[in-house]
Design an enzyme around this catalytic site. Sequence first.
Site, PDB file in Angstrom:
ATOM      1  N   GLU A  35      32.813  28.385  32.790  1.00  0.00           N
ATOM      2  CA  GLU A  35      32.389  29.525  31.979  1.00  0.00           C
ATOM      3  C   GLU A  35      33.382  29.792  30.857  1.00  0.00           C
ATOM      4  O   GLU A  35      34.594  29.608  31.019  1.00  0.00           O
ATOM      5  CB  GLU A  35      32.244  30.762  32.859  1.00  0.00           C
ATOM      6  CG  GLU A  35      31.093  30.597  33.839  1.00  0.00           C
ATOM      7  CD  GLU A  35      30.743  31.860  34.604  1.00  0.00           C
ATOM      8  OE1 GLU A  35      29.545  32.086  34.823  1.00  0.00           O
ATOM      9  OE2 GLU A  35      31.646  32.622  34.988  1.00  0.00           O
TER      10      GLU A  35
ATOM     11  N   ASN B 175      38.212  44.287  38.699  1.00  0.00           N
ATOM     12  CA  ASN B 175      36.781  44.029  38.516  1.00  0.00           C
ATOM     13  C   ASN B 175      36.207  43.544  39.842  1.00  0.00           C
ATOM     14  O   ASN B 175      36.883  42.843  40.594  1.00  0.00           O
ATOM     15  CB  ASN B 175      36.569  42.953  37.436  1.00  0.00           C
ATOM     16  CG  ASN B 175      36.975  43.452  36.063  1.00  0.00           C
ATOM     17  OD1 ASN B 175      36.683  44.592  35.695  1.00  0.00           O
ATOM     18  ND2 ASN B 175      37.675  42.621  35.305  1.00  0.00           N
TER      19      ASN B 175
ATOM     20  N   CYS C 242      37.763  39.951  33.558  1.00  0.00           N
ATOM     21  CA  CYS C 242      38.897  39.224  34.135  1.00  0.00           C
ATOM     22  C   CYS C 242      38.650  38.956  35.604  1.00  0.00           C
ATOM     23  O   CYS C 242      38.306  39.859  36.359  1.00  0.00           O
ATOM     24  CB  CYS C 242      40.169  40.060  34.039  1.00  0.00           C
ATOM     25  SG  CYS C 242      40.879  40.096  32.422  1.00  0.00           S
TER      26      CYS C 242
HETATM   27  N1  SAH Z   1      45.160  31.851  36.269  1.00  0.00           N
HETATM   28  C1  SAH Z   1      45.680  32.674  35.250  1.00  0.00           C
HETATM   29  C2  SAH Z   1      44.668  33.036  34.181  1.00  0.00           C
HETATM   30  C3  SAH Z   1      43.270  33.362  34.622  1.00  0.00           C
HETATM   31  S1  SAH Z   1      43.035  34.905  35.425  1.00  0.00           S
HETATM   32  C4  SAH Z   1      46.318  33.926  35.835  1.00  0.00           C
HETATM   33  O1  SAH Z   1      46.101  34.202  37.004  1.00  0.00           O
HETATM   34  O2  SAH Z   1      47.043  34.594  35.110  1.00  0.00           O
HETATM   35  C5  SAH Z   1      43.214  36.072  34.094  1.00  0.00           C
HETATM   36  C6  SAH Z   1      43.694  37.440  34.542  1.00  0.00           C
HETATM   37  O3  SAH Z   1      42.685  38.095  35.318  1.00  0.00           O
HETATM   38  C7  SAH Z   1      44.924  37.403  35.430  1.00  0.00           C
HETATM   39  O4  SAH Z   1      45.870  38.351  35.013  1.00  0.00           O
HETATM   40  C8  SAH Z   1      44.360  37.739  36.784  1.00  0.00           C
HETATM   41  O5  SAH Z   1      45.302  38.259  37.643  1.00  0.00           O
HETATM   42  C9  SAH Z   1      43.287  38.724  36.423  1.00  0.00           C
HETATM   43  N2  SAH Z   1      42.288  38.940  37.478  1.00  0.00           N
HETATM   44  C10 SAH Z   1      41.877  38.075  38.407  1.00  0.00           C
HETATM   45  N3  SAH Z   1      40.929  38.628  39.180  1.00  0.00           N
HETATM   46  C11 SAH Z   1      40.730  39.878  38.731  1.00  0.00           C
HETATM   47  C12 SAH Z   1      39.854  40.935  39.086  1.00  0.00           C
HETATM   48  N4  SAH Z   1      38.985  40.811  40.075  1.00  0.00           N
HETATM   49  N5  SAH Z   1      39.916  42.085  38.387  1.00  0.00           N
HETATM   50  C13 SAH Z   1      40.786  42.222  37.361  1.00  0.00           C
HETATM   51  N6  SAH Z   1      41.617  41.245  36.962  1.00  0.00           N
HETATM   52  C14 SAH Z   1      41.604  40.083  37.633  1.00  0.00           C
END
Ligand code: SAH
Length: 400
Positions: free
Chosen positions: A95, A348, A392
């Site tokens: 995605e 989220n 995110c």
């Molecule tokens: N793998 C990398 C980038 C992808 S995730 C990382 O973890 O940084 C991008 C961002 O979304 C990260 O900061 C992650 O912690 C956050 N994230 C993951 N799941 C989430 C959720 N359910 N709600 C809000 N943020 C989330």
Amino acid sequence: MPTAPRNLYDLTRPELRALLGSLGVNPAHTGRVWRYLYWECVEQFSAMDEVPARVRAALTAHATIGVLPTAVETDSSDGFTRKFLLGLPDAERIETVLMRFTGRVTACVSSQVGCAMGCVFCATGQMGYTRHLTTGEIVAQAVHVQRALLQSVPEKCHVLRDSFTGASGGRVGAVGASPSGNLVAGAAAARHAVAEARPAAGYRPRLRNIVLMGMGEPLHNFDAVMRAIDIFTDGTGLGLAADRITLSTVGVVPGILRLAREQRKPFHLAVSLHAATQAERAAIVPAARKWPLDELMAACRAYSEATGRRIFYEWTLIEGKNDSPEQARAVGRLLGDLPAQVNLIPLNPTQGYDGAPTRSEAARKFQDVLIHEFGIPSTVRQRRGIDIAAGCGQLAVAEK
Ligand code: SAH
Ligand code: SF4
């Protein structure tokens, strides 16, 4: 002469030049081919009108343009977010998200199919790891978004005017070219005054920002991601400024140390922290067992010292878990004198985790502690695309 066809999105410009040379055609055509790939975003060699037929024939025989077909395209009711489900050559899917903030378009790009890091609250982590993306597959996502922008310029477009600040959303057309032709919808319309205008002559919407925050852990796929960043920032192609690119990592310590050592383009680094003690962090971010918090913070310090750049620390706010003022103070103490900004992301929803997002008042309190007690800049991330699972941590693809 190469045997397997080369995906041109895999190649930097010097490599494209070398390929043309190896195909026995004049490398002087490199610039023109490159422009067709990244400025015109063509999908086929036959569309490269100004490239001599002989060169096109050589490319057709020995190379491909690794366009990723769209399986599904979904628009959020927020009017600002579009998600693309894209097919890969081996039938895997990823995605990519197009987001419009006032005056700028951002692509949220994936770096892997799934993710091996297993953060409990993340839909990508919940689906597990399948494979790394190639440079070409990462680059193709950004080109996909740029192409969608080019195809979306309407005859008339909306101009946003923020009703709180009165600030214009940008030049005419800069924010207006919604793929749906309907930029401001629903609740968003209530917050913005909208005017109609014709796009200025020669107006060309451009992708301005890329965040490597889609599916996957970019520093787990270090080399392919770094090559993609080199291609994103090539001045005659997509032409993104390096400081318009943000790479977010869960905290892969060897990767951060490598970034500290190697002279790289000055893109932004974001580190997903989520907790200020090793025990709390390891409970929600399994990668913390491999790269403990003290090693992570030492790597962050080394990075900031070597590059002179601050790091963005990401903090997913989960109600009752990591959102108390005391936990905010622990973050303040942990970051200490490091050059830092803390971006707070209310959780989220995902299928595999039943935590709740911190409410806005508690999020503001957390932010206040960081700003006023510790002098650390902090933002609360706007929620975008939640209805289409484009926020995110919500990116995942259903099993085939
Ligand atoms: N793998 C990398 C980038 C992808 S995730 C990382 O973890 O940084 C991008 C961002 O979304 C990260 O900061 C992650 O912690 C956050 N994230 C993951 N799941 C989430 C959720 N359910 N709600 C809000 N943020 C989330
Ligand atoms: Fe992977 Fe990042 Fe999701 Fe963690 S938050 S599972 S590192 S994509």
